[in-house]
Every structure is written in C-alpha cells, then in structure tokens.
Design a protein around this motif. Sequence first.
Motif, PDB file in Angstrom:
ATOM      1  N   GLU A 157     -57.253   2.699 111.200  1.00 19.42           N
ATOM      2  CA  GLU A 157     -58.127   3.222 112.255  1.00 19.42           C
ATOM      3  C   GLU A 157     -57.317   3.708 113.445  1.00 19.42           C
ATOM      4  O   GLU A 157     -57.629   4.751 114.044  1.00 19.42           O
ATOM      5  N   ILE A 158     -56.288   2.975 113.778  1.00 20.38           N
ATOM      6  CA  ILE A 158     -55.416   3.377 114.887  1.00 20.38           C
ATOM      7  C   ILE A 158     -54.738   4.707 114.570  1.00 20.38           C
ATOM      8  O   ILE A 158     -54.671   5.614 115.418  1.00 20.38           O
ATOM      9  N   LYS A 159     -54.279   4.832 113.350  1.00 22.52           N
ATOM     10  CA  LYS A 159     -53.604   6.067 112.928  1.00 22.52           C
ATOM     11  C   LYS A 159     -54.560   7.250 112.907  1.00 22.52           C
ATOM     12  O   LYS A 159     -54.164   8.392 113.182  1.00 22.52           O
ATOM     13  N   GLY A 194     -63.459  -2.574 125.679  1.00 31.93           N
ATOM     14  CA  GLY A 194     -62.892  -1.786 124.588  1.00 31.93           C
ATOM     15  C   GLY A 194     -62.811  -2.518 123.273  1.00 31.93           C
ATOM     16  O   GLY A 194     -62.262  -1.992 122.293  1.00 31.93           O
ATOM     17  N   LYS A 195     -63.363  -3.729 123.194  1.00 36.25           N
ATOM     18  CA  LYS A 195     -63.288  -4.525 121.972  1.00 36.25           C
ATOM     19  C   LYS A 195     -64.157  -3.934 120.864  1.00 36.25           C
ATOM     20  O   LYS A 195     -65.240  -3.414 121.108  1.00 36.25           O
ATOM     21  N   ARG A 196     -63.663  -4.022 119.660  1.00 34.25           N
ATOM     22  CA  ARG A 196     -64.351  -3.480 118.497  1.00 34.25           C
ATOM     23  C   ARG A 196     -65.639  -4.240 118.201  1.00 34.25           C
ATOM     24  O   ARG A 196     -65.654  -5.464 118.150  1.00 34.25           O
ATOM     25  N   VAL A 197     -66.710  -3.493 117.992  1.00 38.04           N
ATOM     26  CA  VAL A 197     -67.981  -4.028 117.520  1.00 38.04           C
ATOM     27  C   VAL A 197     -68.233  -3.577 116.084  1.00 38.04           C
ATOM     28  O   VAL A 197     -68.678  -4.339 115.237  1.00 38.04           O
ATOM     29  N   THR A 213     -55.033  -5.416 119.152  1.00 39.13           N
ATOM     30  CA  THR A 213     -55.539  -6.454 120.053  1.00 39.13           C
ATOM     31  C   THR A 213     -57.024  -6.273 120.349  1.00 39.13           C
ATOM     32  O   THR A 213     -57.697  -7.231 120.713  1.00 39.13           O
ATOM     33  N   LYS A 214     -57.526  -5.051 120.180  1.00 39.75           N
ATOM     34  CA  LYS A 214     -58.957  -4.792 120.372  1.00 39.75           C
ATOM     35  C   LYS A 214     -59.735  -4.957 119.069  1.00 39.75           C
ATOM     36  O   LYS A 214     -60.948  -4.751 119.038  1.00 39.75           O
TER      37      LYS A 214
END
Length: 351
Positions: free
Chosen positions: A90-92, A130-133, A83-84
Amino acid sequence: MRKIIFASALVGLMMFQIACSKKSGSSDGPSINPPTEQPPVSYPGQLLALTNDNSKQVEIYDPTVTNWNTSEAKKWSWSPTTTKGFSTAEIKAFGGGTDFKVRKMKIWQDADYAAISDNGIAAVIAYPSGKRVWSKVIGGNLHSAELLPNGNVALAASDGNWIRVYASSQGADNNTYAEFTLGVAHAVLWDPGINALWVTGQDLSNNAHILTALAVGGTDAMPALTELTQYRVTLPTVWGHEVGAYYGNKNLLWVTTNGGEYVFNKTTKTFSASPTNNLSFVKGIVNQPSGQIVLVRPDANKNPRPEVSCTQNGWSTSTIDFYTAGGQWQGARVVNGACFYKIKMVYDNYQ
C-alpha cells in the motif's frame, strides 16, 4: 481528456485514450489565465487540502498565510506508513492522491475520518491521526473517493470503468463491494439531500458523457448500486471530471469537464457557466463560506506556462488560484516544486 468539440470519430477515439490515462491532462485548451503575480493578501476561510504528486503526500494549507513555502502555511501532511497501519504494498502504491474528503461520522462517535484515493490504492483513515481504518490496493486508475454515512467507501475508477462501494464499515480488510458500470468514471460525491451518490462518467452504450446519481441500497455488509435515472443529464462538454458541493446552496453542485467548469442546478437539471471565466481542464474547485472560489488547473494547460510550475507531469500545478464569488481573480499561492492535482476544502459536512 482534451478538446471541447470533436471533428471526427478518429479524434473521439484519441480523446478516449487520453481520458483513461493516469490523471491525464493536455496543453490544448483556451489560454484564459489569471495574472502570474502573487499579492501578499491573507484569505480568511477553511483550510485547503491538496494532493501533491511530487511530495507523494496529501497536504493541508492555511489560506490566511501568504507564503505557502513556509512551515507556518502547511498545517498537516499524510502518506501511508507502517506506523499508521499500512502494508508495504500500500505504501508503494501511493503516489500523492487523487482525492481526499474529510467527513464527520456519527456512527463513529462523531469523530472525523477521511476517504482517500490514489491511482492504485484507496483508504479510510482517522483524521487527523492518519491511522488506517480500511485500505486496499485496487487497480483501475482511481480518481475519486467518498466516505458514506454508514462507514462504507465509494470509489470511481476511470480505467476500470466503474463506480464501486466497498463494505469498509465491516472491517479493515473487507473486500466486499457493489459495482456500477460507468465509462471513464471520475467523481463520487455523497448527497444527503437525495441520499445518493453523484457521479460523472460515460455511458458506454451510447458514449454520452453524463452526470447522474446512484442509490446505495442493500445492507452495510452487502451494498448494492442502482442508478436514479431521473437525475441523469448530459454534460455541457465532454470528459466529466470533478463534482463538488456548492457550500451555501444545497441545490447546486460544482461540475468540471475538460471543456469547462459549471454550476449545476439539481432542481432544474441545468448547467450554468462558472463565474471564473469557464476555464478548461479544472481538476478541482471549491468555494469558501465567504463565496470565494479556489481552484487548481494544470500548468500544462496555461498559456503562457507559469515560471514556477510542475514539470513532473501534465495534469498538475504548483499554483492555487483564488477568485471572488463573482469570478474576479484575487491572487494565488505558489509552492515551489509542488505538483498539485486535486483540491478539497477541509470541511467535515457533506453540504
């Protein structure tokens, strides 16, 4: 990353291997420890960000709250999610973080953003959303990250033996970077006073453990790195770790190694012992505007080991220690089950 003094080349080789391990720590250091009791004292100051290997999150706590095991104390937490804007890979790859720095970015409407590293991933996020840039899975055992004023991100990789600047300003998936070879690289800190990055690592040509500065040249889209050799100094003890701003005095830096913690004078290029008893294996150290010193040191390096401690690894702690500006221990905050590795003050100026 072990002892202060080496007796032989064999020991040196062993040290190098340990230094390159994931967030490495050791039980061999001076047994200088603060008391274990936690007085219920409120500490005024900026919020404190900690990377937590157990929860696999970056967590922000309020030092004015005496019990950090309450929801009142934890003000923010972050890990990459879909969601971000983050990928499954990347999460892993994210295990709790090795660095977190918030910066006010003039080029992005004076808003706050953060640079984050973990052993196998780096990211730039909007803060506090926290959103991805920008983000990327990167090998090399990342130990530190810094967001540059132009929106690019600097990284230090201890196993990769490099400092890189990625052109993150050019898009969320940009993979262009400049690289400077530096053995067991552990820290990156932007200094607007000299317009350069302070870094720690080892000169692979002579094995000297150094603090030095790198100029970031080129363009935003095609950066370049060049050492400013006039700033290079040999560290007082080996295996350099953290470099941080000494808030309140732009001429000073906090510098830690496996063997000690120091205050570095940029003008004289000299190190002096930190007021906090020159503790070994300090992974992170900051000073509040009041002068209060806050630090993290692995439970494995404390003798006796605290009753509440991190048992997951040898480089983290469940305890955050607070000292006066003069180095007298004031108290601690303990989070049950936490494995804190790095600490940063949530302050969006470089100095």
